[in-house]
Design a protein around this motif. Structure first.
Motif, PDB file in Angstrom:
ATOM      1  N   GLY A   1      17.730  -4.036  41.049  1.00 48.94           N
ATOM      2  CA  GLY A   1      16.591  -4.111  40.129  1.00 48.94           C
ATOM      3  C   GLY A   1      16.902  -3.444  38.799  1.00 48.94           C
ATOM      4  N   PHE A   2      16.357  -4.017  37.721  1.00 49.66           N
ATOM      5  CA  PHE A   2      16.599  -3.505  36.376  1.00 49.66           C
ATOM      6  C   PHE A   2      15.386  -3.827  35.520  1.00 49.66           C
ATOM      7  CE2 PHE A   2      17.928  -4.380  32.009  1.00 49.66           C
ATOM      8  CZ  PHE A   2      18.523  -3.172  31.677  1.00 49.66           C
ATOM      9  N   ASP A   3      15.001  -2.900  34.660  1.00 43.37           N
ATOM     10  CA  ASP A   3      13.927  -3.168  33.708  1.00 43.37           C
ATOM     11  C   ASP A   3      14.224  -2.401  32.434  1.00 43.37           C
ATOM     12  OD1 ASP A   3      11.665  -4.294  32.675  1.00 43.37           O
ATOM     13  OD2 ASP A   3      10.263  -3.090  33.833  1.00 43.37           O
ATOM     14  N   LEU A   4      13.622  -2.847  31.342  1.00 41.57           N
ATOM     15  CA  LEU A   4      13.847  -2.277  30.025  1.00 41.57           C
ATOM     16  C   LEU A   4      12.502  -2.119  29.328  1.00 41.57           C
ATOM     17  CD1 LEU A   4      16.390  -1.580  28.319  1.00 41.57           C
ATOM     18  CD2 LEU A   4      16.199  -3.836  27.347  1.00 41.57           C
ATOM     19  N   ALA A   5      12.309  -1.004  28.631  1.00 44.38           N
ATOM     20  CA  ALA A   5      11.081  -0.776  27.868  1.00 44.38           C
ATOM     21  C   ALA A   5      11.449  -0.154  26.537  1.00 44.38           C
ATOM     22  CB  ALA A   5      10.139   0.134  28.628  1.00 44.38           C
ATOM     23  N   MET A   6      10.685  -0.483  25.496  1.00 43.58           N
ATOM     24  CA  MET A   6      10.889   0.108  24.179  1.00 43.58           C
ATOM     25  C   MET A   6       9.578   0.753  23.732  1.00 43.58           C
ATOM     26  SD  MET A   6      11.758  -1.530  20.442  1.00 43.58           S
ATOM     27  CE  MET A   6      10.170  -2.320  20.344  1.00 43.58           C
ATOM     28  N   ARG A   7       9.687   1.929  23.144  1.00 44.98           N
ATOM     29  CA  ARG A   7       8.521   2.602  22.562  1.00 44.98           C
ATOM     30  C   ARG A   7       8.871   2.927  21.115  1.00 44.98           C
ATOM     31  NH1 ARG A   7       6.836   0.592  26.373  1.00 44.98           N
ATOM     32  NH2 ARG A   7       5.825   1.528  28.162  1.00 44.98           N
ATOM     33  N   THR A   8       7.884   2.771  20.247  1.00 44.90           N
ATOM     34  CA  THR A   8       8.076   3.010  18.817  1.00 44.90           C
ATOM     35  C   THR A   8       7.065   4.059  18.359  1.00 44.90           C
ATOM     36  OG1 THR A   8       8.712   0.693  18.541  1.00 44.90           O
ATOM     37  CG2 THR A   8       8.142   1.902  16.557  1.00 44.90           C
ATOM     38  N   LEU A   9       7.513   4.957  17.487  1.00 49.59           N
ATOM     39  CA  LEU A   9       6.600   5.927  16.902  1.00 49.59           C
ATOM     40  C   LEU A   9       6.993   6.167  15.456  1.00 49.59           C
ATOM     41  CD1 LEU A   9       7.910   9.100  16.731  1.00 49.59           C
ATOM     42  CD2 LEU A   9       7.997   8.653  19.163  1.00 49.59           C
ATOM     43  N   CYS A  10       6.059   6.739  14.714  1.00 50.53           N
ATOM     44  CA  CYS A  10       6.297   7.064  13.313  1.00 50.53           C
ATOM     45  C   CYS A  10       6.274   8.585  13.174  1.00 50.53           C
ATOM     46  CB  CYS A  10       5.233   6.438  12.419  1.00 50.53           C
ATOM     47  SG  CYS A  10       5.523   6.752  10.666  1.00 50.53           S
ATOM     48  N   VAL A  11       7.366   9.134  12.663  1.00 47.85           N
ATOM     49  CA  VAL A  11       7.466  10.572  12.442  1.00 47.85           C
ATOM     50  C   VAL A  11       6.979  10.851  11.025  1.00 47.85           C
ATOM     51  CG1 VAL A  11       9.053  12.520  12.279  1.00 47.85           C
ATOM     52  CG2 VAL A  11       9.443  10.739  13.993  1.00 47.85           C
ATOM     53  N   LEU A  12       6.013  11.752  10.902  1.00 51.13           N
ATOM     54  CA  LEU A  12       5.481  12.119   9.591  1.00 51.13           C
ATOM     55  C   LEU A  12       5.891  13.538   9.242  1.00 51.13           C
ATOM     56  CD1 LEU A  12       1.897  10.668  10.030  1.00 51.13           C
ATOM     57  CD2 LEU A  12       3.814   9.633   8.825  1.00 51.13           C
ATOM     58  N   ARG A  13       5.887  13.824   7.953  1.00 47.90           N
ATOM     59  CA  ARG A  13       6.221  15.183   7.491  1.00 47.90           C
ATOM     60  C   ARG A  13       5.189  16.174   7.954  1.00 47.90           C
ATOM     61  NH1 ARG A  13       8.273  14.715   1.275  1.00 47.90           N
ATOM     62  NH2 ARG A  13      10.083  13.477   1.751  1.00 47.90           N
TER      63      ARG A  13
ATOM     64  N   VAL B   1      12.964  12.428   6.208  1.00 48.10           N
ATOM     65  CA  VAL B   1      11.695  11.750   6.465  1.00 48.10           C
ATOM     66  C   VAL B   1      10.970  11.600   5.138  1.00 48.10           C
ATOM     67  CG1 VAL B   1       9.483  11.860   7.656  1.00 48.10           C
ATOM     68  CG2 VAL B   1      11.564  12.653   8.809  1.00 48.10           C
ATOM     69  N   GLY B   2      10.747  10.372   4.727  1.00 41.95           N
ATOM     70  CA  GLY B   2      10.122  10.107   3.437  1.00 41.95           C
ATOM     71  C   GLY B   2       8.620  10.285   3.465  1.00 41.95           C
ATOM     72  N   PRO B   3       7.956  10.049   2.340  1.00 42.00           N
ATOM     73  CA  PRO B   3       6.505  10.233   2.263  1.00 42.00           C
ATOM     74  C   PRO B   3       5.735   9.256   3.152  1.00 42.00           C
ATOM     75  CG  PRO B   3       7.343   9.232   0.250  1.00 42.00           C
ATOM     76  CD  PRO B   3       8.530   9.608   1.072  1.00 42.00           C
ATOM     77  N   ASN B   4       6.356   8.132   3.516  1.00 38.55           N
ATOM     78  CA  ASN B   4       5.700   7.155   4.384  1.00 38.55           C
ATOM     79  C   ASN B   4       6.108   7.320   5.838  1.00 38.55           C
ATOM     80  OD1 ASN B   4       4.350   5.898   2.237  1.00 38.55           O
ATOM     81  ND2 ASN B   4       6.156   4.675   1.769  1.00 38.55           N
ATOM     82  N   GLY B   5       6.861   8.354   6.139  1.00 33.07           N
ATOM     83  CA  GLY B   5       7.277   8.608   7.513  1.00 33.07           C
ATOM     84  C   GLY B   5       8.605   7.940   7.843  1.00 33.07           C
ATOM     85  N   LEU B   6       9.000   8.045   9.091  1.00 34.08           N
ATOM     86  CA  LEU B   6      10.252   7.482   9.580  1.00 34.08           C
ATOM     87  C   LEU B   6       9.971   6.769  10.889  1.00 34.08           C
ATOM     88  CD1 LEU B   6      13.416   7.348   9.446  1.00 34.08           C
ATOM     89  CD2 LEU B   6      13.409   9.449  10.806  1.00 34.08           C
ATOM     90  N   LEU B   7      10.298   5.484  10.969  1.00 33.24           N
ATOM     91  CA  LEU B   7      10.098   4.702  12.184  1.00 33.24           C
ATOM     92  C   LEU B   7      11.223   5.007  13.168  1.00 33.24           C
ATOM     93  CD1 LEU B   7       8.371   2.483  13.510  1.00 33.24           C
ATOM     94  CD2 LEU B   7      10.032   0.845  12.628  1.00 33.24           C
ATOM     95  N   VAL B   8      10.854   5.362  14.393  1.00 31.67           N
ATOM     96  CA  VAL B   8      11.828   5.708  15.422  1.00 31.67           C
ATOM     97  C   VAL B   8      11.554   4.854  16.653  1.00 31.67           C
ATOM     98  CG1 VAL B   8      12.715   7.557  16.890  1.00 31.67           C
ATOM     99  CG2 VAL B   8      11.942   8.080  14.580  1.00 31.67           C
ATOM    100  N   ARG B   9      12.615   4.285  17.225  1.00 29.61           N
ATOM    101  CA  ARG B   9      12.472   3.482  18.442  1.00 29.61           C
ATOM    102  C   ARG B   9      13.250   4.137  19.580  1.00 29.61           C
ATOM    103  NH1 ARG B   9      13.117  -0.883  14.622  1.00 29.61           N
ATOM    104  NH2 ARG B   9      11.133  -1.975  14.464  1.00 29.61           N
ATOM    105  N   PHE B  10      12.634   4.171  20.743  1.00 32.32           N
ATOM    106  CA  PHE B  10      13.261   4.681  21.958  1.00 32.32           C
ATOM    107  C   PHE B  10      13.395   3.523  22.939  1.00 32.32           C
ATOM    108  CE2 PHE B  10      11.241   8.368  20.107  1.00 32.32           C
ATOM    109  CZ  PHE B  10      12.193   9.361  20.263  1.00 32.32           C
ATOM    110  N   TYR B  11      14.561   3.387  23.543  1.00 27.02           N
ATOM    111  CA  TYR B  11      14.804   2.353  24.535  1.00 27.02           C
ATOM    112  C   TYR B  11      15.043   3.020  25.886  1.00 27.02           C
ATOM    113  CZ  TYR B  11      15.410  -0.699  20.529  1.00 27.02           C
ATOM    114  OH  TYR B  11      15.207  -1.389  19.370  1.00 27.02           O
ATOM    115  N   PHE B  12      14.353   2.532  26.892  1.00 28.06           N
ATOM    116  CA  PHE B  12      14.473   3.068  28.247  1.00 28.06           C
ATOM    117  C   PHE B  12      14.933   1.955  29.174  1.00 28.06           C
ATOM    118  CE2 PHE B  12      11.128   5.323  26.029  1.00 28.06           C
ATOM    119  CZ  PHE B  12      11.448   6.651  26.261  1.00 28.06           C
ATOM    120  N   SER B  13      15.903   2.260  30.000  1.00 32.65           N
ATOM    121  CA  SER B  13      16.323   1.297  31.021  1.00 32.65           C
ATOM    122  C   SER B  13      16.197   1.964  32.383  1.00 32.65           C
ATOM    123  CB  SER B  13      17.752   0.814  30.780  1.00 32.65           C
ATOM    124  OG  SER B  13      18.642   1.889  30.770  1.00 32.65           O
ATOM    125  N   VAL B  14      15.831   1.163  33.363  1.00 30.05           N
ATOM    126  CA  VAL B  14      15.618   1.663  34.714  1.00 30.05           C
ATOM    127  C   VAL B  14      16.459   0.840  35.676  1.00 30.05           C
ATOM    128  CG1 VAL B  14      13.918   2.087  36.522  1.00 30.05           C
ATOM    129  CG2 VAL B  14      13.258   2.313  34.124  1.00 30.05           C
TER     130      VAL B  14
END
Length: 69
Positions: free
Chosen positions: A57-69, A38-51
């Motif tokens: 029926g089917f659906d998809l969602a994505m969530r993004t977060l930034c991991v900091l030191r 994880v660098g000084p500017n953090g690390l971008l992480v994406r999570f994908y969820f499918s239902v």
């Protein structure tokens, strides 16, 4: 990077509904080596969820977060 606690969650008909939604918590951990990447500017992480509802029926969602030191 990292590993979720589990890959799949099964919601049963008996599971409680809170505010009209099924809810679950999944933890995600980074190893010591991954934490060092994880660098000084953090690390971008994406999570994908499918239902799937097993009725077609089917659906998809994505969530993004930034991991900091």
């Amino acid at each position: 990077a990292g590993e979720p606690k589990r890959r799949f969650t099964l919601f049963t008909p008996e599971q409680p509904v809170v505010n009209g939604q099924l809810q679950d918590e999944v933890t995600w951990t980074l190893s010591s080596a991954e934490k060092k990447q994880v660098g000084p500017n953090g690390l971008l992480v994406r999570f994908y969820f499918s239902v799937l509802d097993h009725r077609g029926g089917f659906d998809l969602a994505m969530r993004t977060l930034c991991v900091l030191r």
